[in-house]
Design a protein around this motif. Sequence first.
Motif, short mmCIF file in Angstrom:
data_model
loop_
_atom_site.label_atom_id
_atom_site.label_comp_id
_atom_site.label_asym_id
_atom_site.label_seq_id
_atom_site.Cartn_x
_atom_site.Cartn_y
_atom_site.Cartn_z
N GLY A 1 12.45 -7.67 -14.52
CA GLY A 1 12.86 -8.21 -13.22
C GLY A 1 11.77 -8.05 -12.19
O GLY A 1 11.52 -6.96 -11.68
N SER A 2 11.08 -9.15 -11.88
CA SER A 2 10.01 -9.09 -10.89
C SER A 2 9.67 -10.49 -10.41
O SER A 2 9.81 -11.46 -11.16
CB SER A 2 8.76 -8.44 -11.49
OG SER A 2 7.70 -8.45 -10.56
N HIS A 3 9.19 -10.57 -9.15
CA HIS A 3 8.68 -11.83 -8.62
C HIS A 3 7.16 -11.81 -8.54
O HIS A 3 6.55 -12.72 -7.98
CB HIS A 3 9.28 -12.09 -7.23
CG HIS A 3 10.76 -12.00 -7.21
ND1 HIS A 3 11.45 -11.04 -6.53
CD2 HIS A 3 11.70 -12.74 -7.87
CE1 HIS A 3 12.75 -11.19 -6.73
NE2 HIS A 3 12.93 -12.21 -7.55
N ASN A 4 6.57 -10.77 -9.07
CA ASN A 4 5.13 -10.62 -9.10
C ASN A 4 4.59 -11.32 -10.34
O ASN A 4 4.94 -10.95 -11.47
CB ASN A 4 4.77 -9.13 -9.12
CG ASN A 4 3.29 -8.88 -8.99
OD1 ASN A 4 2.47 -9.56 -9.62
ND2 ASN A 4 2.93 -7.88 -8.20
N VAL A 5 3.77 -12.33 -10.14
CA VAL A 5 3.25 -13.11 -11.26
C VAL A 5 2.53 -12.22 -12.26
O VAL A 5 2.70 -12.36 -13.48
CB VAL A 5 2.30 -14.21 -10.74
CG1 VAL A 5 1.52 -14.84 -11.88
CG2 VAL A 5 3.10 -15.29 -10.01
N ARG A 6 1.75 -11.27 -11.78
CA ARG A 6 1.03 -10.38 -12.69
C ARG A 6 2.00 -9.55 -13.54
O ARG A 6 1.80 -9.38 -14.74
CB ARG A 6 0.08 -9.47 -11.92
CG ARG A 6 -0.62 -8.50 -12.86
CD ARG A 6 -1.51 -7.48 -12.22
NE ARG A 6 -1.80 -6.46 -13.22
CZ ARG A 6 -2.78 -6.54 -14.12
NH1 ARG A 6 -3.57 -7.60 -14.15
NH2 ARG A 6 -2.95 -5.58 -15.01
N SER A 7 3.05 -9.04 -12.91
CA SER A 7 4.01 -8.21 -13.65
C SER A 7 4.65 -9.00 -14.79
O SER A 7 4.80 -8.49 -15.92
CB SER A 7 5.08 -7.68 -12.70
OG SER A 7 4.52 -6.84 -11.72
N GLN A 8 5.05 -10.24 -14.52
CA GLN A 8 5.65 -11.06 -15.56
C GLN A 8 4.62 -11.44 -16.62
O GLN A 8 4.90 -11.44 -17.83
CB GLN A 8 6.28 -12.31 -14.95
CG GLN A 8 7.48 -12.04 -14.04
CD GLN A 8 8.74 -11.63 -14.80
OE1 GLN A 8 8.68 -11.29 -15.98
NE2 GLN A 8 9.89 -11.65 -14.13
N ALA A 9 3.40 -11.76 -16.18
CA ALA A 9 2.35 -12.13 -17.14
C ALA A 9 2.01 -10.97 -18.05
O ALA A 9 1.76 -11.15 -19.25
CB ALA A 9 1.11 -12.60 -16.38
N HIS A 10 2.00 -9.77 -17.49
CA HIS A 10 1.72 -8.58 -18.29
C HIS A 10 2.77 -8.41 -19.38
O HIS A 10 2.47 -8.11 -20.55
CB HIS A 10 1.70 -7.35 -17.37
CG HIS A 10 1.43 -6.06 -18.07
ND1 HIS A 10 2.37 -5.07 -18.20
CD2 HIS A 10 0.32 -5.60 -18.72
CE1 HIS A 10 1.85 -4.05 -18.87
NE2 HIS A 10 0.62 -4.35 -19.19
#
Length: 1000
Positions: free
Chosen positions: A362-371
Amino acid sequence: MVLQVQKSTYEAKTQEIAKQLLAATRENRSFFASLRDQMRWDDKLLAWAMGNPGLRVQLFRFIDCLPALRSKSEIAAHLKEYLGDESVELPAALKGILNFANPDSMPGQVAATTVATAVETLAHKYIAGENIKQVIKTVERLRKEKMAFTIDLLGEAVITEAEAQSYLNRYLELVSQLAAEAKTWTPIAAIDQANGEDIPQVQVSVKLTAFYSQFDPLDAQGSQERVSDRIRILLRHGQKLGAAVHFDMEQYAYKDITLSILKQLLMEEEFRSRTDVGITIQAYLRDSQQDLRDLIAWAKQRGYPLTVRLVKGAYWDQETIKAAQKDWSQPVYNNKAETDANFEALTQLLLENHEYLYSAIGSHNVRSQAHAISIAETLNIPRRRFEMQVLYGMGDKLAKALVDRGYRVRVYCPYGELLPGMAYLIRRLLENTANSSFLRQSLEERPIEELLAPPVVKDAEKLVKEIPASPRPRVSASSFFNAADTDYAEIEARERSQQAFQQVRKQLGKTYLPLINGEYQPTQENIDSLNPSNYTEVIGQVGLISVEQAEQAVQAAKAAFPMWQRTPVRQRAGVLRKAADLMEQRRAELASWIVLEVGKPVREADAEVSEAIDFCRYYAAEMERLEPGYNYDLPGEINRYYYQPRGVAVVISPWNFPLAIATGMTVAALVAGNCTLLKPAETSTVIAAKLTEILVEAGIPKGVFQFVPGKGSKVGAYLVKHPDVHLIAFTGSQAVGCRIYADAAIVQAKQKHLKRVIAEMGGKNAIIVDESADLDQAVVGVVQSAFGYSGQKCSAASRVIVLEPIYENFLRRLVEATRSLNLGETELPSTQVGPVIDATARDRIREYIEQGKAEAQVELELPAPDTGYFIGPAIFSEVPPNATIAQEEIFGPVVAVIRVKDFQEAIAVANNTNFALTGGIYSRTPSHIQLAQEQFEVGNLYINRTTTGAIVARQPFGGSKLSGIGSKAGGPDYLLQFLEPRTVTENIQRQGFAPIEGAD
């Protein structure tokens, strides 16, 4: 040294995927260009909040208040109050609509309509619907976009058992209606199946605390039993209809008990094989890595996977503030980079254990989801075992980009009315407008390299090993730190408490003798101190001194005074600090004695120990501050102003704070250099004997302190009138305090001084609740203020003055919240309301209740056990302001609720008593708060919080009128009452010359 989190094997792929996702989210025009073109008011409000921190605070405070306002005139008036402050710089457009003189005018109505509509539009961006029908339309639209959903029910805080049952019923109905609609939905392979397995189309998200109104980590077993019964009903209903249930995580205090309850419940045979259940982990918590490792180990033992929703956390401000106020270690990371780094570490740990736990990132941070994607693709994790999640109305473009890449995306959809949903809206607005928010930084089109860079932390190695939590930052120049209350959310703290009760119970029935001139003295008369929760249980036998022994004590103190007066302040202060350390070491034991002897609930007893410790340390530091005195030198003349002790002090302490107040008055007198006699209330003498033991162990010299339990009418009166007594410090009833004041004023034979009286004599405290108040907060605050320790605090609220527009609604919730309280023995962790102190008090309160029935309407009178001195809480409505129950101090769990037309009348009613101790106001109207500060005649005014629980050096405590004489306890001028000032002037000239400072 600043280090980057060590680059993992996933970094290169993370960057590649992140750039692709970010490009997909930036296909349309920039956010700010869109704002300029559209000029929508809801968008403008957000943009202004991002650009002006001062406006952001006031705007969000207004939005928080908005749902309580019932007319356009009220909205316009509050707009002026919140945004009309000259210190807040307003954009031209906003300044223009606020250019009205009268809230009832047409421009005022236009302004109210414009802003209220904009806020409502803003709310609907983040709230999926106000009712189930609207929510179903929302989720059907999401499904067309190939997105799954989970539904969260917004609502009022659950503070009554009726509301807890309603919460369960509403979820049962929600699941039923969604499941019925789901039968008509066309299956969508991207979200309804994965790896040949069907995935529930319906999912709801719930909060454990909403299943039981008295949910409390201190009462872990009771909370678990009540909550689990309701969760089982929901889980069975969900399984029957094919719906999944996910459990949200809330404040840190509930984290451990939430995990414990769910682990035990999901190991039950009926639920052990369920894989359609989820638990949440918050990455901003310092101990989240250990929690996740424990969950993995538990899941291996369980043998069936469930989902972990990994989020960063939504209560950062609240957690940091609470930890600071409680003097606890910070449970959260102090900056966003640490949280982001921990989120990535947790993501990796979770995905690398995908066979035991499914992941919901659960995140809106592109990097967090990409990771997360880079790990999943590298490890070739089956699609059933992970999904991505976003909040409704946030990260919409990111969600679409993830769907386009073929990933399962689930949207967290809160629904409910705007009034109870406003707290959720504020959290979303804070997230959107925070400088550190990825969404904001992305909308501002920061450089791609900056947006997608690995999070930077000061020490990556320590981050992985869980950085020890830091102490609270100081909020003032004072070097004083308060003692931290016990955090009963920790299982070790609860175990220490239980062990302490076991040890104390082994000591029940012992005899405690007076301490006179350093020796424990036998007495002719003994009394039993009883447990008010169970009056057949003897806590201890106490020897009561005779008048002859009282005389011996005074003479011993008089003889010891010259030596103690000359004892250096640092040495006297050292005794106090040693006593504080001993109290800290014996904290759980002392709390147990308080619970058993005076019937105070466990958490409140623990807080009393903290207060006693604070008094010792604070007055030690204060005396060291005062000791040098002041220099007013001139050429040729030395002027010294300093303080000296008065002589013999008599402390007459009450039973309702048997350790804290006895300690505070006693150590204040002692550290000031006075020899002190402590005469405690007869019903709390065992605790005073424990204080005596501590002072002796701390090194108080022989004769300097005397423990003199005795009859107040005989020994107390004798000491007050004694010609060798210089000051009396008293806390108790108005009648006794006034008698002491009168007796002390009489100069006895051979008496060469005027006695000083310090007296705190109770109150008839009122809380005002106006039409703009947060009723969740107000009801809980009134319940705690009125019924904490069964209303036996001098600061307890016994009158609630409520403005007419909200009177009925407030009264209804107050009654139900009170009805939901647990009444019983205070040793039980489930108890919120215990007994009153003795049979005399019980019978007197019963008489007041009967008087109330003749004066007003009984809204609630709870039954009470007859095994102790119990009185069930009583609430009266439509109470005339001049009624007996609205004027006289009852000192029990009885509340008079008074109706008034406007705030000015509320202030007048509040001030219309002989007392002036504490008062409270629940309001979100700045002008009302200002008026209360100016006109509410009380010593301690509390705004939007309880009227009880004053803390040393933060809220110095004391009143005026017939509530008290003297400066406030725990404040910077309290010790001055125990001292006499003296001025010494010396002419240093000799034959026309004088020493010159700095001369050779």
